[in-house]
Design a protein around this motif. Structure first.
Motif, PDB file in Angstrom:
ATOM      1  N   UNK A  50       0.847  -1.200   0.000  1.00 10.60           N
ATOM      2  CA  UNK A  50       0.000   0.000   0.000  1.00 10.60           C
ATOM      3  C   UNK A  50       0.877   1.244   0.000  1.00 10.60           C
ATOM      4  N   UNK A  51       1.927   1.224   0.799  1.00  9.17           N
ATOM      5  CA  UNK A  51       2.865   2.348   0.839  1.00  9.17           C
ATOM      6  C   UNK A  51       3.464   2.587  -0.543  1.00  9.17           C
ATOM      7  N   UNK A  52       3.913   1.531  -1.184  1.00 10.41           N
ATOM      8  CA  UNK A  52       4.519   1.668  -2.512  1.00 10.41           C
ATOM      9  C   UNK A  52       3.545   2.258  -3.519  1.00 10.41           C
ATOM     10  N   UNK A  53       2.305   1.799  -3.479  1.00 10.03           N
ATOM     11  CA  UNK A  53       1.315   2.312  -4.434  1.00 10.03           C
ATOM     12  C   UNK A  53       0.947   3.756  -4.122  1.00 10.03           C
ATOM     13  N   UNK A  54       0.817   4.083  -2.858  1.00 11.80           N
ATOM     14  CA  UNK A  54       0.430   5.443  -2.461  1.00 11.80           C
ATOM     15  C   UNK A  54       1.551   6.446  -2.686  1.00 11.80           C
ATOM     16  N   UNK A  55       2.784   5.986  -2.725  1.00 11.59           N
ATOM     17  CA  UNK A  55       3.927   6.889  -2.881  1.00 11.59           C
ATOM     18  C   UNK A  55       3.875   7.685  -4.183  1.00 11.59           C
ATOM     19  N   UNK A  56       3.150   7.198  -5.169  1.00 11.32           N
ATOM     20  CA  UNK A  56       3.048   7.905  -6.444  1.00 11.32           C
ATOM     21  C   UNK A  56       2.121   9.119  -6.373  1.00 11.32           C
ATOM     22  N   UNK A  57       1.260   9.149  -5.367  1.00 11.24           N
ATOM     23  CA  UNK A  57       0.243  10.195  -5.279  1.00 11.24           C
ATOM     24  C   UNK A  57       0.193  10.750  -3.851  1.00 11.24           C
ATOM     25  N   UNK A  58       0.553  12.026  -3.661  1.00 12.26           N
ATOM     26  CA  UNK A  58       0.554  12.606  -2.304  1.00 12.26           C
ATOM     27  C   UNK A  58      -0.797  12.480  -1.600  1.00 12.26           C
ATOM     28  N   UNK A  59      -1.896  12.625  -2.336  1.00 13.47           N
ATOM     29  CA  UNK A  59      -3.215  12.522  -1.693  1.00 13.47           C
ATOM     30  C   UNK A  59      -3.479  11.102  -1.180  1.00 13.47           C
ATOM     31  N   UNK A  60      -2.971  10.091  -1.909  1.00 13.61           N
ATOM     32  CA  UNK A  60      -3.120   8.713  -1.429  1.00 13.61           C
ATOM     33  C   UNK A  60      -2.199   8.453  -0.237  1.00 13.61           C
ATOM     34  N   UNK A  61      -1.018   9.043  -0.250  1.00 16.85           N
ATOM     35  CA  UNK A  61      -0.100   8.872   0.884  1.00 16.85           C
ATOM     36  C   UNK A  61      -0.725   9.469   2.141  1.00 16.85           C
ATOM     37  N   UNK A  62      -1.398  10.588   1.998  1.00 18.32           N
ATOM     38  CA  UNK A  62      -2.097  11.181   3.136  1.00 18.32           C
ATOM     39  C   UNK A  62      -3.179  10.261   3.669  1.00 18.32           C
ATOM     40  N   UNK A  63      -3.908   9.637   2.756  1.00 20.05           N
ATOM     41  CA  UNK A  63      -4.962   8.696   3.160  1.00 20.05           C
ATOM     42  C   UNK A  63      -4.356   7.490   3.864  1.00 20.05           C
ATOM     43  N   UNK A  69       3.658  -3.171  14.020  1.00 18.50           N
ATOM     44  CA  UNK A  69       3.808  -1.887  14.719  1.00 18.50           C
ATOM     45  C   UNK A  69       5.060  -1.157  14.234  1.00 18.50           C
ATOM     46  N   UNK A  70       6.163  -1.882  14.098  1.00 14.41           N
ATOM     47  CA  UNK A  70       7.414  -1.282  13.648  1.00 14.41           C
ATOM     48  C   UNK A  70       7.322  -0.738  12.232  1.00 14.41           C
ATOM     49  N   UNK A  71       6.693  -1.493  11.361  1.00  7.50           N
ATOM     50  CA  UNK A  71       6.513  -1.037   9.980  1.00  7.50           C
ATOM     51  C   UNK A  71       5.624   0.196   9.937  1.00  7.50           C
ATOM     52  N   UNK A  72       4.573   0.174  10.728  1.00  7.56           N
ATOM     53  CA  UNK A  72       3.662   1.333  10.821  1.00  7.56           C
ATOM     54  C   UNK A  72       4.443   2.574  11.253  1.00  7.56           C
ATOM     55  N   UNK A  73       5.276   2.415  12.275  1.00 14.30           N
ATOM     56  CA  UNK A  73       6.056   3.547  12.781  1.00 14.30           C
ATOM     57  C   UNK A  73       7.042   4.065  11.737  1.00 14.30           C
ATOM     58  N   UNK A  74       7.672   3.159  10.983  1.00 16.56           N
ATOM     59  CA  UNK A  74       8.596   3.579   9.922  1.00 16.56           C
ATOM     60  C   UNK A  74       7.869   4.422   8.878  1.00 16.56           C
ATOM     61  N   UNK A  75       6.674   4.009   8.521  1.00 16.24           N
ATOM     62  CA  UNK A  75       5.899   4.776   7.527  1.00 16.24           C
ATOM     63  C   UNK A  75       5.547   6.146   8.093  1.00 16.24           C
ATOM     64  N   UNK A  76       5.049   6.173   9.309  1.00 16.45           N
ATOM     65  CA  UNK A  76       4.645   7.449   9.908  1.00 16.45           C
ATOM     66  C   UNK A  76       5.821   8.398  10.103  1.00 16.45           C
ATOM     67  N   UNK A  77       6.997   7.859  10.359  1.00 20.15           N
ATOM     68  CA  UNK A  77       8.173   8.710  10.560  1.00 20.15           C
ATOM     69  C   UNK A  77       8.905   8.992   9.241  1.00 20.15           C
TER      70      UNK A  77
END
Length: 180
Positions: free
Chosen positions: A130-143, A161-169
């Motif tokens: 999901x992260x990889x796909x959303x990375x192409x579109x800022x609005x999807x990354x926000x979602x 939890x660790x992966x979630x934190x990496x994405x958020x940071x």
């Protein structure tokens, strides 16, 4: 020993998966092997074939790029969690460009990454995809970030939890994005 449906139908160990991989590698036909066995209706055959393929390196797996959509379809339709997890792991190692974005697959990944009924391995790889796909579109990354911020972390494993934190940071860097 030749790779056959009967052989793949057998339950085998990590060593067996390595054996299958070595035989595929010696034949040099990862794509032909995948087309012959991965989409087999018998989940035991598909599982064993996928397990062998997960031992391949990224360059070897790149042969499977032409069947990316078929692999995505398999991951979304199978009821077998092992086949799903192994297929998703292979998809995660393939190249994904902006034109490869499938909204049905993005929705699938978003749903399965937060599902507390899903296996942790599937949750984690769905979050990465999901992260990889959303990375192409800022609005999807926000979602995506809003979705994972809303996750009640008491239901998830340390890996998720660790992966979630990496994405958020902002610390999850996609190896395919770096190559562009």
């Amino acid at each position: 020993m030749a790779i056959t449906i009967e052989r793949l139908r057998q339950t085998f160990s990590e060593g067996g998966a390595q054996e299958i991989y070595r035989e595929i590698k010696s034949e040099g036909n990862f794509l032909g092997f995948a087309r012959q066995y991965v989409f087999e209706g018998d989940c035991m055959v598909a599982r064993s074939a996928l397990w062998g393929l997960t031992k391949a390196n990224v360059d070897e797996l790149s042969e499977l790029q032409v069947i990316l959509n078929e692999l995505i379809d398999l991951a979304m339709r199978t009821e077998n969690p092992t086949v799903r997890r192994l297929t998703l792991n292979i998809i995660e190692r393939l190249k994904m460009d902006e034109e490869d974005l499938r909204t049905d697959f993005l929705d699938f990944c978003l749903e399965h990454m937060i599902s507390i009924k899903e296996y942790p391995g599937i949750q984690a790889v769905c979050m990465k995809l999901a992260y990889r796909m959303c990375a192409f579109y800022p609005e999807l990354m926000g979602e995506l970030k809003r979705t994972i911020e809303g996750m009640d972390m008491s239901f998830y494993t340390p890996a998720v939890k660790g992966l979630r934190n990496k994405i958020l940071m902002g610390k999850l860097i996609d190896k395919w994005m770096k190559k562009k």
